[in-house]
Structure formats: structure tokens, C-alpha cells
Design an enzyme around this catalytic site. Structure first.
Site, mmCIF file in Angstrom:
data_model
loop_
_atom_site.group_PDB
_atom_site.id
_atom_site.type_symbol
_atom_site.label_atom_id
_atom_site.label_comp_id
_atom_site.label_asym_id
_atom_site.label_seq_id
_atom_site.Cartn_x
_atom_site.Cartn_y
_atom_site.Cartn_z
ATOM 1 N N SER A 207 0.835 -1.196 0.000
ATOM 2 C CA SER A 207 0.000 0.000 0.000
ATOM 3 C C SER A 207 0.881 1.262 0.000
ATOM 4 O O SER A 207 1.714 1.428 -0.889
ATOM 5 C CB SER A 207 -0.945 -0.050 1.203
ATOM 6 N N ASP A 434 -8.611 -4.428 -6.191
ATOM 7 C CA ASP A 434 -8.149 -3.841 -4.937
ATOM 8 C C ASP A 434 -8.981 -2.593 -4.620
ATOM 9 O O ASP A 434 -9.103 -1.705 -5.454
ATOM 10 C CB ASP A 434 -6.671 -3.462 -5.069
ATOM 11 N N HIS A 462 -7.233 -5.946 -0.542
ATOM 12 C CA HIS A 462 -6.167 -4.946 -0.600
ATOM 13 C C HIS A 462 -4.814 -5.612 -0.450
ATOM 14 O O HIS A 462 -4.510 -6.223 0.580
ATOM 15 C CB HIS A 462 -6.382 -3.918 0.504
#
Length: 493
Positions: A207, A434, A462
Site C-alpha cells: 500500500s 483492490d 487490498h
């Protein structure tokens, strides 16, 4: 709801050859930092912890220092050890120490055998000189405020709450705020590389950790051994464009949830994905007018908190049954307890009403990383655009970054593509559905990087690596061990 996841001398075979090339040079004036030897001490369950010092301001290395907290799970096979795998779980604001303590043993068997799995709290986060601006009640008020304003009064109230957030940060952390951005955190990573005894960096970032990793590669391309950037953030997008695209990602994930609900049978919200989404939309509209009760405490579950709870569940496919239960309770019984529990988990609110510093750190980093609109009216235009393309999530995601309009610290630099020319191959992993880091960002970052290699996971949730997909695990582990990347464009299902 703003974007709310080192090598000692190698003794092994061919991978060691790639890691024992000429040591990276030490930047002028920083020898005392690069030459540190962490004093590792046992910190329960096989982990070891230490602290490494870095300068608060890299232009003044003899000035104030910041202690960066580290944790490691030592390599299981000392004779085959390659070095350390530095990790970052994202956020910004996520604790890398907590991440490694919770997830290190979920990394691939071969990685754990040959690498120390290392986590760190970036400057301003958790136990590394944390930025703290708000009390628990103040954050309760901030998150409960209507982040999908329907009239000027609601917009002005949101502006007042956001301005108060920024003012509290100025009052409590003014000296730290200019130095907590990604640019400095990436510099810290190179100090960690040196202090851990690594000639080149091996890294896994998820991320926001991909953004941090890309900034590292841009500043220190010759020091890259192998970087995995999982769930990429696109560095060339503006602050509001990032939030708009993220909101669209949540819409994509909501449709995947709706499709799964219908196909699984017994979906209480409709017989088609469109019907499910319409039901969720109607529910949110009604919650805006009449917030839900909950059995945890006296808080009302506002529309903003309900959206946050839904978003939290969309991050992880395994949470989808929980989301079905939460929505059923909320729609049929007016009980927002489970949605509120999900929302609290999203922002790390504890049962006693206190919060970790994740929210304060998240805002502090985001607000100095990129320029922001100059005022409330200009910001409102971006929120209106977001509502058109992401009707359920757009306003909440975009308005969540409003404190940056009033932020007391200056932006470090403008958004720009990152090429990291001269770096070894860098693997970028994108998950097609995602919710928080849209797949197109992975495509974009892999294309920007001069040595970028795109690895695709055709799945939900995610990030990809820790989902347990054997294809992703194998491709990632082999690359981190050998430094030889998979074929560009490889897709795992």
C-alpha cells in the site's frame, strides 16, 4: 477517511553474489548514523527489538535526532542467511513493528529461512517519535462529522472540524511536522540499510509502503537489490486525484461484494448486484437522516461511520461475511454495532475510547507529501467530482483529507513520475479489484520505473502477497531470494 500495510554479508549461493557487490557510499556528514550497530534485545516470542537514530533534519545532521524503532524475526537458517528483508505495511501511519510481530510468520517459508524479517515504525509513527494531535473524544467528533455535506452549513462544519484538526497539530507537533514526510522516511530507510549491515536493500512494501519504496529507489537507485511494491500508489497523481481514484476503487470492491453476495445465495439485499448496491445506497441515505444506535457505547452511528465500516470490510475478502451480517443488523434492526466495530478497527480506536496515533500520523505525512487545494471552496469541487464517479465513497474519501488545506507545514515537492533510473529490477504487484489502491496504479508505477516489472493478482482485497495465493507467493519469494524478477506481465489467479 483519508488513505484509511539490512543485509549482512551473505553466506549463500547465487543470491549472495548479487548482495555482496561493492558497498554503497555513505552520504557526507552521515557516517555516525550509517555506522550504528543496533543493540538487539529479546522482545517476546522469538522477536528482537532495537532503536536506530536518524537526524530529524537531514540538512542539519548534528541537530535533533529521532529514534526509529525496529523489530526483527531472525533468519531460521544462519548458514544460508542472505540478510534482512525490510518491510512496511502502509498507511501512512501503520506501525511496521506491529506488522512484523503479527505477520512475519506468514511470509514464505524460504524467506523466513534466509532473511531476517525486519519492521520499523517510520518517523512520526507509533513508537518512533509519534505525532500526536488529537484526544479520543476529538477524533470521535472528527470521524462522526458528516463527510458528505448536503448544504453550506454542513460544509462549513466539516471545514471547522478539519481546521481544528490542523490547528491542534500545529499546537502539539509544530516542530516535527515539516520532517515527517515520505522523502525523509525514505532517507531513514537507507540509514537502516547501513546500520543493519546491508550493502543493498531488500524490501517488501504494501500500500503506502509502495510509495515509500518508490521514493527510496528514486533517491538511492544504486542501493536497490530487490524491491516488492504490493498494492501500488501512483506517485504522479495529485492529492485529490489519488483520493478520487481510491474512492472509485472502493466502488469496484463494493460491486465485487454485491456480486459475491448474490452468487453465494440467500443475499438479504437483493437478487442482482445492482439491487444490492441500490439497497446499500438507500441505507446510507437513511442513516444520514437518522443515525443508528449501537450497544458498545453512547455514540451514534452516522453515515460517515457506516461508510467507514463498509470500507474496512471491503479491504479483506474474508470480512465479506461479516459485512453481510453488519448490514443485515443495521438495515433490519437499526443496530449499527457491528458497523461501528468495523469503523473503529479501521482507525485503530480502542474499546476505552483512545486511539493509536495512526490518524494523526496519516494526516501529517499526507499533508506534507503533496500540494493541496488552497481553500474549502476549491476542495469542494474535487469532492463534487468524486461524488459523480464514486457516489457512495467519493465524498467521504475526498473530504477526509480536508485538514491538509489548513496544514501548518509546507509541502515537500510536487507530484511527479518516479523512474529510479539505474535501479535493479523492481517488482510491482497489482490486485485487479483492490479497493484502496486501484490496479491501474500498479500498471502506472510499473510503467514509470525504468526497471519496473508488473505482477498481477486477478483477485479481490487490498494487496496480494499475504493472501496466501501460491502463485504470488512463489513469484515474490523467488525474486526476493535470487533478485531475478518474474516475467513482466505475469498474472496469478
Amino acid at each position: 477517511m483519508a488513505t484509511v500495510l539490512v543485509l549482512a554479508t551473505a553466506t549463500g549461493c547465487d543470491s549472495g553474489d548479487k548482495n555482496t557487490s561493492r558497498a554503497a557510499s555513505v552520504p557526507t556528514g552521515l557516517g555516525q548514523f550509517y555506522g550504528q550497530k543496533p543493540a538487539w534485545k529479546s522482545c517476546r516470542n522469538g522477536f528482537e527489538c532495537a532503536t536506530v537514530q536518524v537526524p530529524l533534519d537531514y540538512t542539519k545532521p548534528s541537530g535533533e535526532k529521532v529514534g526509529i524503532s525496529l523489530i526483527r524475526l531472525p533468519a531460521e537458517d544462519k548458514s544460508e542467511r542472505i540478510g534482512s528483508l525490510l518491510t512496511n505495511p502502509g498507511g501512512p501511519g501503520g506501525s511496521g513493528v506491529d506488522f512484523v510481530r503479527q505477520a512475519a510468520r506468514s511470509f514464505g517459508t524460504d524467506l523466513r529461512r534466509r532473511f531476517d524479517i525486519v519492521g520499523f515504525d517510520p518517523r512520526g509513527v507509533a513508537s518512533s517519535a509519534p505525532v500526536r494531535c488529537n484526544t479520543g473524544p476529538q477524533l470521535d467528533e472528527f470521524f462522526a462529522t458528516d463527510a458528505s455535506p448536503d448544504d453550506p452549513n454542513e460544509t462549513n462544519r466539516l471545514g471547522s472540524e478539519s481546521k481544528a484538526f490542523a490547528q491542534r497539530c500545529k499546537a502539539k507537533a509544530d516542530a516535527e511536522l515539516p520532517y515527517v514526510g515520505t522523502l525523509n522516511a525514505a532517507r531513514d530507510m537507507d540509514v537502516l540499510r547501513g546500520a543493519l549491515g546491508d550493502q543493498k536493500l531488500t524490501y517488501y512494501g504494501a500500500s503506502y509502503g509502495t510509495y515509500l519504496g518508490a521514493f527510496y529507489a528514486e533517491q538511492f537507485p544504486k542501493n536497490v537489490r530487490a524491491l516488492v511494491l504490493d498494492g501500488a500508489v501512483d506517485p504522479k497523481l495529485s492529492s485529490t486525484d489519488l483520493l478520487i481514484e481510491q474512492a472509485k476503487g472502493f466502488e469496484t470492491a463494493l460491486r465485487a461484494f454485491a456480486d459475491n453476495c448474490v452468487k453465494s445465495g440467500g443475499c438479504a439485499f437483493g437478487n442482482t448486484p445492482d439491487a444490492v448496491i441500490d439497497k446499500v445506497s438507500s441505507f446510507l441515505t437513511s442513516t444520514d437522516k437518522k443515525p443508528l444506535n449501537n450497544t458498545r457505547d453512547s455514540r451514534k452511528v452516522t453515515e460517515s461511520l457506516a461508510v467507514m465500516g463498509i470500507a474496512r470490510a471491503l479491504y479483506v475478502k474474508e470480512y465479506w461475511p461479516v459485512l453481510r451480517q453488519a448490514l443485515t443488523q443495521a438495515m433490519q434492526k437499526g443496530d449499527g454495532t457491528l458497523l461501528l466495530a468495523l469503523a473503529d478497527e479501521m482507525v485503530e480506536r480502542k474499546a476505552n475510547g483512545t486511539y493509536s496515533n495512526q490518524t494523526d500520523a496519516n494526516m501529517a505525512v499526507n499533508c506534507v507529501d503533496k500540494p493541496n487545494p488552497a481553500n474549502l471552496a476549491t476542495y469542494g469541487k474535487a469532492a463534487a467530482q468524486a461524488k459523480k464517479v464514486a457516489p457512495r465513497f467519493g465524498p467521504f474519501v475526498v473530504w477526509g483529507g480536508l485538514p491538509c488545506v489548513y496544514w501548518p507545514a509546507q509541502t515537500e515537492q510536487a507530484p511527479h513520475p518516479i523512474t529510479a533510473k539505474g535501479a535493479a529490477p523492481i517488482v510491482v504487484i497489482g490486485t485487479i479489484r483492490d479497493p484502496a489502491t486501484p490496479y491501474k496504479w500498479a500498471q502506472s508505477l510499473a510503467g514509470q520505473l525504468s526497471s519496473g516489472v508488473l505482477l498481477t493478482f486477478d483477485g479481490d482485497g487490498h494487496t496480494a502477497y499475504l493472501q496466501g495465493n501460491s502463485c504470488i507467493t512463489k513469484a515474490t519469494d523467488e525474486y526476493l531470494i535470487s533478485a531475478d524478477p518474474p516475467k513482466n506481465g505475469t498474472t496469478c489467479r
